[in-house]
Design a protein around this motif. Sequence first.
Motif, short mmCIF file in Angstrom:
data_model
loop_
_atom_site.label_atom_id
_atom_site.label_comp_id
_atom_site.label_asym_id
_atom_site.label_seq_id
_atom_site.Cartn_x
_atom_site.Cartn_y
_atom_site.Cartn_z
N UNK A 204 0.83 -0.90 -0.08
CA UNK A 204 -0.10 -0.02 -0.06
C UNK A 204 0.97 1.32 -0.10
N UNK A 205 2.10 1.18 0.66
CA UNK A 205 2.98 2.36 0.96
C UNK A 205 4.11 1.99 1.14
N UNK A 206 5.27 2.65 0.46
CA UNK A 206 6.63 2.46 0.88
C UNK A 206 6.98 3.81 1.14
N UNK A 207 7.95 4.09 2.08
CA UNK A 207 8.38 5.05 2.55
C UNK A 207 9.85 5.14 3.18
N UNK A 208 10.42 6.29 3.15
CA UNK A 208 11.95 6.38 3.60
C UNK A 208 11.58 7.49 4.72
N UNK A 209 12.18 6.85 5.95
CA UNK A 209 12.39 7.68 7.01
C UNK A 209 13.64 8.06 7.53
N UNK A 210 14.42 9.19 7.21
CA UNK A 210 15.65 9.39 7.95
C UNK A 210 15.59 9.55 9.27
N UNK A 211 16.72 8.91 9.94
CA UNK A 211 16.61 9.38 11.35
C UNK A 211 17.94 10.18 11.77
N UNK A 212 18.75 9.86 11.25
CA UNK A 212 20.27 10.71 11.66
C UNK A 212 20.91 11.11 10.10
N UNK A 213 21.07 12.23 9.92
CA UNK A 213 19.90 13.36 10.50
C UNK A 213 18.56 13.39 10.31
N UNK A 214 17.56 13.73 11.21
CA UNK A 214 16.40 13.66 10.96
C UNK A 214 15.85 14.56 9.87
N UNK A 215 15.07 14.17 9.18
CA UNK A 215 14.57 15.10 8.14
C UNK A 215 13.16 14.52 7.69
N UNK A 216 12.53 14.92 6.59
CA UNK A 216 11.18 14.92 6.22
C UNK A 216 11.13 13.64 5.74
N UNK A 217 10.04 12.80 5.73
CA UNK A 217 9.86 11.31 5.01
C UNK A 217 9.69 11.43 3.76
#
Length: 546
Positions: free
Chosen positions: A193-206
């Motif tokens: 349904x959804x594929x996403x990229x979630x940066x953690x370090x450094x934090x940024x928009x998904x």
Amino acid sequence: MNTEPSISPTTRHSLQSKVRALSVILAEEFGVAFTFHDAASGLEVPLAKAEAAPGSCHAGATVLVGQAAAEGQCRTGRLDDAHNLLALVIFQGDQPQFVATAVQHSLAGVGPERSRELDHLRKWLQTFSDRLRLNELVALTRSAAEEQAVQFKRAWDTILGLDESIRHMRIHRDVETNRRNILRKARGYLEAQTVLWVPQQPPGPSLVEGEPCLAPADCRHLADLVSRRAVADSQKHLVWNADSSAIWSQRFPQIRNVIAFRVSDHDCTGWLLAINKQGQAQGQPAKGAAGAEDCPFRGTDAAVFAPFAALFQLQLRASRRYQDLKSLLVGLTRSLTAALDAKDPSTFGHSERVARIAMQLGEELGLQTDELSDIYLGGLLHDIGKIGIPDAILCKTGILDAEEMEQMKQHVTIGYQILADLQPLRGLLPGVLYHHERVDGKGYPEGLAGENIPLLARILAVADAYDAMSNRRSYRHSLSPDAVENTLKRGAGSQWDARVVEAFFRCRDRIDLIRQRGIGQSLGQALETAMRAGTTSRATELQATH
Ligand SMILES: [Fe+2]
């Protein structure tokens, strides 16, 4: 009596469908209704009342079921003088799955004929059981072959998808576009349904591809939950399917299943998440939640996701190295221009200002970020060829004679030769070589006209002329702003591209600010860049002595 309560609704539905089909087949073959028992437990498989065989639950049948299931062989027995009991074993693979029982009127009565009748019935049952088993094996083999073909096609499609993603990846282009392309491809092959990229370090928009099933803050929260679990399990990827005990189940009830891959490069870490297997063919409309609720992510899905995660990580690395290289080039470029400024003190800051003015013109003309970057570097390096011009000509206080002017004109080809072997700067070469061309064809070095002159060179020509006229030269004073503007207006369409001159007047105020900042600030910024890089350029030393 019921079958095992731990069987899932889907599995139970599948079993009942199979039993219904078998009950029809057996009734046609033997002319009586059969009751079905689970071979392992002996428990009756419940069917609707209308489908159940009358009088099927008999004590003698229970014994016969146990014997038939234990031996894997069909059995017959006498129920009373007028009725026989039949027990037929139904296999799934190598193991008995059901034992079907039925009561049949005997035609033989009592005596030896009855024994022969039971023996014939047993052989008939066994022959039919063997046929069913053979059909089952053929169907299983066919199903396995089809599944293998599907997986092979999926693997092949994935390879082609990866190949296409790699071919279309342009490291120097917009980073987000490259990353979205990878996510989009992965989502298609995963049927998620959804594929996403979630940066953690450094934090940024998904980055989200597909249906946005989570709010931005929830994307980060889910990634944090995944990260904690992964650290606890010492894993870099995880596959979780519908489970009421899942770490997200209470917070995110809309999530049925997840595949998570940890991606990291240098000081950048994050998670790629595929959410909710949809189970429909790529490009087909999504199933509703009810239709997809039992569709899990499998090991093969993780295998499909893995190369896309690797490609994403490669993109992170390539992008970082590209940015590092670009920063290095900018630093080197500014050092070169500082050296040029030092060679001719009367033009201190000229290249820097031309670069900034050209950037303003490029923005006004609607150019893209990467094109503006080329314009900036082109502005810094447009006169780099003057390094090869003798000081006596470059710093001459009077007007150049014809021979000196011809030598001075050589700076465009010298600059071209200096930069020609620097592959990353090849995009700037047209600006360096042609920034003294005129749209009426009377410029140099080749006398190009109109749009045959590259746009980068036409923009640099206006920026160069404006800054040169606005500042003092060794052979003349600076011109007044009015004189500069009038000269540009007169030359629009003959010396300079009229469209670029129009852009100049639209952003006239911003350009004037650049001019007013003066040489000191331009060079000061160049010094700052050199100090940040931990180097001291030759130009810095020369400037310090003045
Ligand atoms: Fe020049």
